[in-house]
Design a protein around this motif. Sequence first.
Motif, short mmCIF file in Angstrom:
data_model
loop_
_atom_site.label_atom_id
_atom_site.label_comp_id
_atom_site.label_asym_id
_atom_site.label_seq_id
_atom_site.Cartn_x
_atom_site.Cartn_y
_atom_site.Cartn_z
N SER A 1 0.68 -1.34 0.00
CA SER A 1 -0.30 0.01 -0.13
C SER A 1 0.48 1.77 0.00
O SER A 1 0.61 2.09 -0.53
CB SER A 1 -0.65 0.43 1.60
OG SER A 1 -2.18 -1.24 1.20
N TRP A 2 1.58 1.79 0.85
CA TRP A 2 2.84 2.14 1.04
C TRP A 2 3.83 2.71 -0.40
O TRP A 2 3.31 3.18 -1.02
CB TRP A 2 3.85 1.89 2.16
CG TRP A 2 4.77 2.71 1.47
CD1 TRP A 2 5.42 4.34 2.00
CD2 TRP A 2 5.87 2.51 1.13
NE1 TRP A 2 6.45 4.97 1.38
CE2 TRP A 2 7.28 3.99 1.23
CE3 TRP A 2 7.10 1.52 0.30
CZ2 TRP A 2 8.23 3.50 0.64
CZ3 TRP A 2 8.36 1.57 0.15
CH2 TRP A 2 8.82 2.77 0.06
N LEU A 3 3.93 1.63 -0.99
CA LEU A 3 4.24 1.08 -1.99
C LEU A 3 3.31 2.32 -3.22
O LEU A 3 4.20 3.07 -4.66
CB LEU A 3 5.22 0.35 -3.25
CG LEU A 3 5.55 -0.15 -3.79
CD1 LEU A 3 7.27 0.94 -4.10
CD2 LEU A 3 6.56 -1.36 -4.51
N ARG A 4 2.53 2.03 -3.08
CA ARG A 4 1.16 2.17 -4.10
C ARG A 4 0.55 3.59 -3.61
O ARG A 4 1.23 4.26 -5.19
CB ARG A 4 0.19 0.87 -4.81
CG ARG A 4 -0.76 1.28 -5.28
CD ARG A 4 -2.21 1.12 -5.00
NE ARG A 4 -2.70 0.04 -6.18
CZ ARG A 4 -3.28 0.25 -6.61
NH1 ARG A 4 -5.05 0.31 -6.72
NH2 ARG A 4 -3.61 -0.54 -7.78
N ALA A 5 0.59 4.14 -3.13
CA ALA A 5 0.43 5.33 -2.40
C ALA A 5 1.90 6.68 -2.90
O ALA A 5 1.14 7.79 -3.13
CB ALA A 5 -0.47 5.34 -0.94
#
Length: 419
Positions: A281-285
């Motif tokens: 989720s962090w990498l996507r955001a």
Amino acid sequence: MHTCSKLQARDNLRCTVRHSGHLMLLEKNLKCFGPGSCRLRRRASLCAKLQQSEAATENSHKELVVERVSNTGGSRKAFAKAFTSLLGLKLSKPEDLDPETLRDPPFAQYQVPGSDLVVQKLRPYFFGRTYTDTDVGYLAFFASMHLVALIGGPLTFSWDALEVCLAGYVLTGMLGISVSYHRQLSHKSFRCVKPLEYFLAYCGALAFEGDPIEWSKMHRWHHMHSDTPADRHSPRDGVWHSHMGWLFDESLNSTRRDANGNMKDSLSAPWFLKESPEFYSWLRATYMYHQIGQATFFYMLGGVPYLVWGFVIRVLLTMHMTWLVNSAVHIWGEQRFDTGGDNSRNNWLVGLLVFGDGHHNNHHAFEYSAAHGLEWWEIDMSYYFIRALELLGLAWDVRRPSPAQLVAKRIPNHNLPTA
């Protein structure tokens, strides 16, 4: 005595309803001492079922769901919209294309040279059509990147800049896209220790082909609908379209639906997001900020030459090699295995260029397999890397087709490949 039993049962029922965790215990312990007690027992059973249903609903609401394309502030789509807004452009939403027009397009069919593939172009590639903000953002990005590569490449060439470019291609193209995004995250063909999984996925993000969730969802859809009208990049709709033209036609992509009218497999989260929601989720955001970061890194490392070769040319090289798997290996090569009517091929040259992913008919026949090269002469650098990890104890559950599976899918008149 009978009345006391009923009163005790009522007290127990009230207590149990207040403490829903004990509902099943009440249902088990209540005895029928008469019609009233039986009603109480049925009521307790109903309450228990209602509580279980509510709990199941609550759990389903908590289950991770995720769209294929990210709408976060750090996504490619958000940056494309910001770019068109900065230019002051007011663009259309994806238009509703006439199904009859797509079924009977006003373009002549043609056969691709050197292949038996017959192509039917569906839409104008550039002129005589509408554009969305995503289309314009992507077109502007790729046009500027290719312009910088064509002009700046020769002007800034040096051998060390070329070495940085090729090293980056191995890091992001092989470890990132082929090993991580493709074989591990999309097909779960092997497992490895989590720190290594995260490192490989981060290498994939630096290839600038989308975040892991978007990439894997797109690829899984391709396998479910390969070379059908639902496939977003089938060469049956045009060679240019399959290579990169599909990126610039959001309206046409919105027509890519299955028999049930769905344009995506589901909102369910892929397995790796369920296991590690914080990292992915962090990498996507923050996806686009990592692209800006790597461009800045190369400029700080070696100035304009490293920026041009280490970032611009390396990103384009990685993308075009990946796109060859969408286009060339669905056009030219041999088909050794039955893959249900798609046009996937084994192409040894593309296999060399993309670290084994060019053995595409093998892959479509055994998509779960970590090995794409199934003959001794089918070079598969990505699998050799995975195999090395397995020998070192860093990877496990490395999946390969069995001899029986190879026989079952082999097209007659082809020699049996060895596993």
